[in-house]
Design a protein around this motif. Structure first.
Motif, short mmCIF file in Angstrom:
data_model
loop_
_atom_site.label_atom_id
_atom_site.label_comp_id
_atom_site.label_asym_id
_atom_site.label_seq_id
_atom_site.Cartn_x
_atom_site.Cartn_y
_atom_site.Cartn_z
N PRO A 200 0.80 -1.22 0.00
CA PRO A 200 0.00 0.00 0.00
C PRO A 200 0.84 1.28 0.00
CG PRO A 200 0.04 -0.93 2.20
CD PRO A 200 0.83 -1.87 1.33
N GLU A 201 2.17 1.14 0.18
CA GLU A 201 2.99 2.36 0.31
C GLU A 201 2.88 3.31 -0.89
OE1 GLU A 201 4.50 3.95 2.76
OE2 GLU A 201 3.66 2.44 4.07
N PRO A 202 2.91 2.78 -2.15
CA PRO A 202 2.74 3.71 -3.28
C PRO A 202 1.42 4.47 -3.20
CG PRO A 202 3.49 1.57 -4.06
CD PRO A 202 3.16 1.40 -2.60
N ALA A 203 0.38 3.80 -2.73
CA ALA A 203 -0.91 4.48 -2.62
C ALA A 203 -0.85 5.57 -1.54
CB ALA A 203 -2.02 3.49 -2.29
N TYR A 204 -0.13 5.29 -0.45
CA TYR A 204 0.04 6.33 0.57
C TYR A 204 0.72 7.55 -0.03
CZ TYR A 204 -1.38 3.58 4.63
OH TYR A 204 -2.10 2.88 5.54
N ALA A 205 1.75 7.29 -0.86
CA ALA A 205 2.47 8.41 -1.48
C ALA A 205 1.52 9.27 -2.29
CB ALA A 205 3.61 7.88 -2.35
N LEU A 206 0.59 8.62 -2.97
CA LEU A 206 -0.36 9.36 -3.81
C LEU A 206 -1.39 10.09 -2.96
CD1 LEU A 206 -1.83 9.96 -6.57
CD2 LEU A 206 -3.08 7.85 -6.15
N VAL A 207 -2.04 9.36 -2.05
CA VAL A 207 -3.19 9.95 -1.36
C VAL A 207 -2.78 10.85 -0.20
CG1 VAL A 207 -4.71 8.06 -2.00
CG2 VAL A 207 -3.51 7.95 0.18
N ASP A 208 -1.57 10.63 0.36
CA ASP A 208 -1.10 11.49 1.45
C ASP A 208 -0.21 12.60 0.90
OD1 ASP A 208 -1.16 12.25 4.04
OD2 ASP A 208 0.20 10.72 4.81
N GLY A 209 -0.16 12.74 -0.44
CA GLY A 209 0.68 13.75 -1.05
C GLY A 209 -0.07 15.06 -1.25
N GLU A 210 0.61 15.98 -1.93
CA GLU A 210 0.04 17.32 -2.12
C GLU A 210 -1.27 17.32 -2.89
OE1 GLU A 210 2.69 20.76 -3.23
OE2 GLU A 210 4.08 19.08 -3.30
N GLN A 211 -1.41 16.35 -3.81
CA GLN A 211 -2.62 16.33 -4.64
C GLN A 211 -3.59 15.25 -4.19
OE1 GLN A 211 -2.89 18.80 -6.37
NE2 GLN A 211 -0.79 19.47 -6.69
N GLY A 212 -3.40 14.77 -2.97
CA GLY A 212 -4.18 13.64 -2.50
C GLY A 212 -5.43 14.01 -1.73
N ALA A 213 -5.75 13.16 -0.74
CA ALA A 213 -7.03 13.25 -0.05
C ALA A 213 -7.21 14.57 0.71
CB ALA A 213 -7.15 12.09 0.94
N TRP A 214 -6.11 15.24 1.06
CA TRP A 214 -6.25 16.48 1.84
C TRP A 214 -6.79 17.62 1.00
CZ3 TRP A 214 -6.17 15.20 6.66
CH2 TRP A 214 -5.41 14.10 7.06
N ARG A 215 -6.78 17.47 -0.33
CA ARG A 215 -7.34 18.52 -1.19
C ARG A 215 -8.86 18.49 -1.23
NH1 ARG A 215 -4.65 20.69 -5.33
NH2 ARG A 215 -6.37 22.13 -5.14
N CYS A 216 -9.45 17.38 -0.80
CA CYS A 216 -10.91 17.24 -0.87
C CYS A 216 -11.57 18.24 0.07
CB CYS A 216 -11.31 15.81 -0.50
SG CYS A 216 -13.09 15.60 -0.30
#
Lengths: 263, 139, 143
Positions: A200-216
């Protein structure tokens, strides 16, 4: 191309006495600098869908009208478009369910327009491929088997048909194409929530990144338009809870005394 | 433009190697939202205190100059009002930043934006301190 | 059939895809949208309004630095009916933003995600009740 407003020609699939509906269709041809609207009138029956009417228009009135569809029963996700301003699958949107009067038909938003009602959904496919969604084996839900707790919740995202309606409905993708968007974040939630044999680490990189879930910004519009109950907004919200716990755990591991760190 | 976006978005998901992750971890990875929530919680309490203390316990609804002076001379009041100003300013400017980030600025513009709003925030709090000092006769 | 202008791709016309985005106006386009989007729109608009008010308020407070007479002049204006009506609007915006903030914080932490509509209705209900009580106090109905 031209504006057409004419009575449908009686044919094998059109009863001259049958009621008709007028579709106002957004037109854009590759290379054109401007968009415009064309009106078409198509015969309708009790179960005629928007897609039926559009394919009828293509066959009888204007072969230049570009649209995309495949399965006709909401499982391929290729006929997404905006009908009366709502993001829907045209193959399961019946004209009789729409209010009387003209029906407006536009391509999905927030994805590059290819032509008329066809948008370029390639980047969504690529991003979803990148998430590498783990699949729950069919046997796990087979009669007689005992599905693990919560598997029903997990399989929900496997039903995602990758239609892009959620991307079209998202007010944040509307202004920022870099934001990963609902479909990809929902899929990433699935991977992070229960990774199975995947990393799951690559997914963490995506969703916990600048363009990830925090932009919602939690407008939940992706939930509203989702035709498959994958409900991306809910999962993005849950994902943020998971990310928060993940960060706390990582922080504790970094700052705890070495003997307290689990190998 | 669309081709660039395609490559970029695809790449993030396909090649999440150490370098990519390091590069992505530098920007705002949720701290803006967390700070917004934290300052929001503080503001929620203090704005209620502020409203009641400034308007609802007074029959006239507002203090005259002498009352303001006496009010602000209480150290606890000055302290709470300063914390309130700092938290409400931070919350407001973080909000402005969040709205502007939704326009998709480049990393360079984003950094300038964060720095600029930080300067405005510090100036706002300094103005509040100066005003308090003037009213209470400390300056 | 009528020919349309500007629709043909001539030589030298770049073959481009239209980006086809709503842009920032998409934030506030609530046509065919649902409760969650209304929450987002209310939060964003009230937030921007409150930022503007914060700085207006700070500018007004500068009257304090100009002495008792200047402050007295402001007090006379502050209790006039139009300003009191503005105060009611301000209180409503503040409460809408505060209670939306509770929604955003809970949902953003992954809590009550499946009940977001009920959550918003409940929070807005509370905001309306407090706003009504505050409005009656400001407009002097119950004082």
């Amino acid at each position: 191309m031209a504006t057409l407003l004419q009575t449908p020609r009686p044919g094998a699939d059109a009863d001259p006495a049958a009621p008709a509906r007028t579709l106002r269709v957004r037109r854009h041809r590759r290379g054109d600098s401007a968009e415009g609207w064309d009106r078409y009138t198509a015969p309708v029956g009790p179960r005629t869908t928007v897609l039926d009417a559009l394919t009828w228009v293509r066959a009888h009135l204007d072969a230049s009208l570009n649209l995309r569809h495949s399965c006709l029963h909401a499982s391929c996700g290729t006929c997404g478009m905006r009908v009366n301003g709502r993001d829907v699958l045209a193959c399961v949107t019946r004209l009789e369910d729409l209010p009387p009067g003209e029906v407006s038909v536009e391509p999905l938003r927030n994805q590059p327009l290819v032509s008329d009602l066809v948008v370029d959904i390639e980047s969504l496919y690529e991003s979803l491929d990148g998430v590498r969604l783990p699949l729950v084996r069919t046997s796990e839900g087979a009669p007689g088997s005992t599905p693990a707790e919560g598997v029903g919740h997990l399989t929900r995202f496997e039903d995602c048909v990758e239609c892009g309606l959620c991307v079209s409905a998202c007010p944040i993708v509307a202004s920022d194409p870099e934001y990963a968007g609902p479909a990809v974040l929902g899929a990433a939630w699935r991977l992070v929530a229960e990774p199975r044999d995947r990393d799951p680490e690559p997914a963490y990189a995506l969703v916990d990144g600048e363009q990830g879930a925090w932009r919602c910004h939690l407008a939940f519009e992706c939930n509203e338009v989702c035709p498959t109950d994958a409900l991306p907004a809910e999962e993005i919200a849950r994902l943020r809870g998971i990310l928060l716990r993940h960060r706390v755990v990582r922080w504790l591991q970094r700052h705890a005394r070495p003997e307290e760190v689990q190998p | 433009m669309s081709a660039g976006v395609t490559a970029k978005r695809g790449q993030v998901a396909r090649e999440p190697d150490a370098a990519t992750r390091g590069a992505r971890a530098r920007g705002d990875v949720g701290w803006g939202w967390a700070a917004q929530a934290a300052t929001g919680a503080v503001v929620l309490v203090l704005v209620a205190v502020h409203m009641v203390a400034q308007h609802f316990i007074l029959p006239e609804g507002l203090r005259d100059y002498a009352q303001v002076e006496a009010w602000l001379r209480q150290p606890i009041v000055a302290a709470v009002e300063t914390v309130f100003l700092a938290s409400v300013t931070a919350h407001a400017l973080l909000g402005v930043r969040a709205v502007l980030l939704d326009l998709g600025p480049s990393p360079r513009v984003e950094r300038a934006l964060t720095a600029g709003l930080g300067v405005i925030g510090v100036a706002t709090v300094l103005y509040g301190l100066w005003l308090t000092a003037v009213v209470t006769g400390l300056a | 059939m009528t020919p349309q202008t500007g629709r043909s791709a001539g030589p030298g016309v770049p073959r481009g895809d239209l980006p086809h985005r709503a842009g920032a106006t998409g934030w506030f386009d609530t046509r065919h949208r649902h409760l969650g989007d209304w929450a987002f729109v209310v939060n964003r608009l009230s937030g921007l309004g409150l930022v503007a008010y914060l700085y207006l308020h700070l500018v007004i407070l500068s009257q304090l630095a100009r002495g008792p007479e200047a402050w007295g002049g402001f007090l006379a204006i502050a209790t006039s009916p139009p300003v009191l009506l503005f105060d009611v609007l301000l209180l409503a915006g503040l409460l809408a933003h505060a209670f939306n903030g509770i929604r955003v914080t809970l949902l953003g932490l992954g809590l009550v995600a499946s009940r977001q509509k009920a959550l918003w209705v409940a929070l807005m209900g509370m905001a309306v009740l407090i706003a009504l009580a505050g409005a009656s106090r400001i407009l002097g109905v119950t004082s």
